[in-house]
Design a protein around this motif. Structure first.
Motif, PDB file in Angstrom:
ATOM      1  N   UNK A   1      28.923  50.582  36.295  1.00 35.69           N
ATOM      2  CA  UNK A   1      29.240  49.749  35.295  1.00 35.69           C
ATOM      3  C   UNK A   1      30.789  49.900  34.986  1.00 35.69           C
ATOM      4  N   UNK A   2      31.351  48.875  34.608  1.00 40.40           N
ATOM      5  CA  UNK A   2      32.901  48.726  34.439  1.00 40.40           C
ATOM      6  C   UNK A   2      33.368  47.540  34.009  1.00 40.40           C
ATOM      7  N   UNK A   3      34.512  47.562  33.856  1.00 40.89           N
ATOM      8  CA  UNK A   3      35.325  46.104  33.558  1.00 40.89           C
ATOM      9  C   UNK A   3      35.686  45.482  34.747  1.00 40.89           C
ATOM     10  N   UNK A   4      35.483  44.320  34.921  1.00 38.06           N
ATOM     11  CA  UNK A   4      35.813  43.641  35.856  1.00 38.06           C
ATOM     12  C   UNK A   4      36.843  42.214  35.704  1.00 38.06           C
ATOM     13  N   UNK A   5      37.795  42.030  36.569  1.00 40.42           N
ATOM     14  CA  UNK A   5      38.854  41.148  36.189  1.00 40.42           C
ATOM     15  C   UNK A   5      39.456  40.624  37.650  1.00 40.42           C
ATOM     16  N   UNK A   6      40.360  39.486  37.380  1.00 38.40           N
ATOM     17  CA  UNK A   6      40.936  39.014  38.614  1.00 38.40           C
ATOM     18  C   UNK A   6      42.061  40.058  39.100  1.00 38.40           C
ATOM     19  N   UNK A   7      42.178  40.169  40.198  1.00 37.62           N
ATOM     20  CA  UNK A   7      42.931  41.061  41.035  1.00 37.62           C
ATOM     21  C   UNK A   7      44.473  40.766  40.463  1.00 37.62           C
ATOM     22  N   UNK A   8      45.108  42.018  39.913  1.00 35.02           N
ATOM     23  CA  UNK A   8      46.526  41.966  39.654  1.00 35.02           C
ATOM     24  C   UNK A   8      46.702  41.633  38.025  1.00 35.02           C
ATOM     25  N   UNK A   9      45.374  41.223  37.443  1.00 29.39           N
ATOM     26  CA  UNK A   9      45.544  40.671  36.039  1.00 29.39           C
ATOM     27  C   UNK A   9      45.472  41.913  34.994  1.00 29.39           C
ATOM     28  N   UNK A  10      44.916  43.149  35.383  1.00 33.21           N
ATOM     29  CA  UNK A  10      44.844  44.314  34.422  1.00 33.21           C
ATOM     30  C   UNK A  10      45.315  45.502  35.378  1.00 33.21           C
ATOM     31  N   UNK A  11      46.449  46.014  34.929  1.00 34.82           N
ATOM     32  CA  UNK A  11      46.986  47.337  35.326  1.00 34.82           C
ATOM     33  C   UNK A  11      46.484  48.556  35.092  1.00 34.82           C
ATOM     34  N   UNK A  12      45.957  48.754  33.963  1.00 35.68           N
ATOM     35  CA  UNK A  12      45.490  50.067  33.394  1.00 35.68           C
ATOM     36  C   UNK A  12      44.650  49.542  32.174  1.00 35.68           C
ATOM     37  N   UNK A  13      43.779  50.467  31.748  1.00 36.59           N
ATOM     38  CA  UNK A  13      42.608  50.299  30.779  1.00 36.59           C
ATOM     39  C   UNK A  13      43.456  49.989  29.519  1.00 36.59           C
ATOM     40  N   UNK A  14      44.336  50.263  29.248  1.00 34.16           N
ATOM     41  CA  UNK A  14      45.351  49.585  27.769  1.00 34.16           C
ATOM     42  C   UNK A  14      45.661  48.318  27.920  1.00 34.16           C
ATOM     43  N   UNK A  15      45.609  47.804  29.227  1.00 36.34           N
ATOM     44  CA  UNK A  15      45.923  46.092  29.170  1.00 36.34           C
ATOM     45  C   UNK A  15      44.755  45.289  28.729  1.00 36.34           C
ATOM     46  N   UNK A  16      43.697  45.999  28.406  1.00 35.66           N
ATOM     47  CA  UNK A  16      42.530  45.020  27.809  1.00 35.66           C
ATOM     48  C   UNK A  16      42.683  44.959  26.374  1.00 35.66           C
TER      49      UNK A  16
END
Length: 334
Positions: free
Chosen positions: A120-135
């Motif tokens: 389990x985790x968070x999934x996103x387009x590559x490069x769109x999220x750099x760290x957890x704080x970015x969500x």
């Protein structure tokens, strides 16, 4: 014909009869020596089961003196229930589900932790999220009631965030990938290795951050056995766990052949590239910091502590039992 000429022929017949009887007895003994095991999978055929299928098809179970009846399952919850009832003797389950069942009184225990980290985790387009704080401030696509959504607050808390820092966009499970790929949401919750593989098959590159690698470790898959099997047939369990480890080792080293075996046994004829991506992603979950250098199937104390703590706080586990009530390492190769 003289009596002397008849004797060798009669002797040959006697010896031949004895030989046949001896071979028959040896075959019967070999059959009797194979211990029957009723083994229930977590779900219908899917790639993370490949090491188990390989252990069966390559003869690792039979080579260990086991006659394994492997059946497809219908979810870890159902498998855990049937193992707890003694309908099946050994099962392959999500150990977070097993922990909840054991706490409620199911008569079983984890005898091997095959995947110390959950997917389990968070999934996103590559490069769109750099760290957890970015969500922070983003919409998160999720399905109400699923385990990932339930445990998401633990992931947020471990990274200095709260549920108020994100906006949940609830949708059916089958809609999450499309929502992410069409930019309806920038992030979804789910099994990262699975969604990354599905998107890659469509030519789109995703990335993911697992809960387990970001402060909220929840156990993945493992083998559970009914308490009566642990008490009365310890050598059978030991041989089963050991043969399963052989299946994992073989599948890891012979991926293409293992995928062919999977497609033949399942009859699904799934795209080998897709199956490979899912399987390779699954193998990344089969080792954690605590299990490095340990025997196959090692149940780590810290991993179980993390899982139980999260389940108590976010999964309505109730008061947990002692660790020895949940798992044992007594059946692992030393």
């Amino acid at each position: 014909m003289t009596l002397q000429n008849k004797r060798p022929s009669r002797l040959c017949r006697v010896l031949s009869t004895c030989a046949v009887l001896l071979v028959t007895m040896m075959i019967g003994t070999a059959v009797e020596a194979a211990d029957k095991v009723k083994f229930l999978l977590d779900w219908t055929w899917w790639p993370p089961q490949i090491p188990l299928i390989v252990a069966q098809e390559k003869g690792f179970y039979s080579g260990a003196g086991l006659d394994v009846e492997m059946k497809q399952g219908s979810g870890s919850g159902t498998t855990a229930q049937l193992i707890g009832q003694g309908t099946y003797e050994i099962g392959n389950v999500d150990l977070t589900v097993a922990a909840q069942a054991i706490t409620k009184g199911a008569s079983m225990k984890a005898v091997a932790n095959t995947a110390p980290k959950g997917a389990q985790g968070i999934i996103f387009k590559k490069g769109s999220i750099k760290s957890v704080q970015d969500i922070k401030g983003r919409q998160i696509g999720s399905s109400p009631g699923d385990s990932g959504t339930q445990m998401f607050p633990a992931f947020l808390s471990a990274n200095g965030l709260t549920p108020n820092d994100v906006t949940m966009a609830f949708m059916p499970g089958e809609a999450k990938l499309t929502a992410l790929l069409t930019d309806k949401v920038p992030v979804i919750i789910g099994d990262g290795n699975y969604y990354v593989a599905l998107a890659a098959a469509k030519g789109i590159e995703l990335d993911w951050m697992s809960f387990a690698d970001n402060g909220a470790l929840l156990l993945g898959y493992g083998l559970v056995a009914h308490e009566s099997q642990i008490k009365n047939r310890p050598e059978v369990i030991r041989r089963f766990v050991d043969a399963t480890g052989e299946g994992f080792a073989y599948a890891r080293s012979n991926i293409d052949e293992s995928i062919d075996i999977y497609n033949r046994v399942s009859g699904l004829k799934q795209d080998p590239d897709l199956v490979r991506r899912i399987l390779v992603g699954f193998f990344r979950l089969t080792e954690s910091d605590e299990t490095k250098g340990k025997p196959f199937g090692w149940n780590g104390t810290k991993n179980w502590t993390s899982t139980l703590d999260i389940l108590v706080k976010y999964g309505n586990l109730g008061k947990p039992l002692s660790h020895e009530d949940y798992y044992t390492n007594e059946f692992l190769r030393r």
